[in-house]
Design an enzyme around this catalytic site. Sequence first.
Site, mmCIF file in Angstrom:
data_model
loop_
_atom_site.group_PDB
_atom_site.id
_atom_site.type_symbol
_atom_site.label_atom_id
_atom_site.label_comp_id
_atom_site.label_asym_id
_atom_site.label_seq_id
_atom_site.Cartn_x
_atom_site.Cartn_y
_atom_site.Cartn_z
ATOM 1 N N SER A 67 0.809 -1.222 0.000
ATOM 2 C CA SER A 67 0.000 0.000 0.000
ATOM 3 C C SER A 67 0.843 1.274 0.000
ATOM 4 C CB SER A 67 -0.967 0.020 1.188
ATOM 5 O OG SER A 67 -0.285 0.258 2.391
ATOM 6 N N LYS A 104 1.084 4.479 6.775
ATOM 7 C CA LYS A 104 0.481 5.383 5.808
ATOM 8 C C LYS A 104 1.117 6.767 5.937
ATOM 9 C CE LYS A 104 -2.832 2.523 4.497
ATOM 10 N NZ LYS A 104 -2.117 1.308 4.830
#
Length: 149
Positions: A67, A104
């Site tokens: 991701s 993230k």
Amino acid sequence: MSAKNEVTLEIFSADLSSAQPLPLALSPVVGGFPSPAEGYLQGAIDLNRTLVSHPASTFYARVLGDSMQGRGIEDGDLVVIDKSLEPREGDVVVAFLNGEFTMKTIHREAGDNGITLLPANPAFLPIHVGEEEEFVVWGVVTYTIKKQR
């Protein structure tokens, strides 16, 4: 893995109890035409001491997932995480969200409307952190050590 956790981390503490000096080239390595490196060794560099500013609060983690590939962090890479740093806008962070770790880019929304965790892969959706969420920034990623394919 849950829909919110597209990256899994194997976390290891930083051990600086012994030095691991490696040869260090005096001149930079150029990505163009090759140049002979012989005779250009300056001394040694200890990667632990170079990559770790705060030993008591620094950890290494192996990345499992994709991701964050748009930020150059890919499956199999190692990241250096410093828990003593205050996260700033745009930092890559390791967060603990609803009982799971995720990595993230942190984005603070205007007007104090909360935080959004942004993936760096268009296959994944941003995660808006609501008031009801169990959330803490666990640490800031300071370095990525690439796994060669």
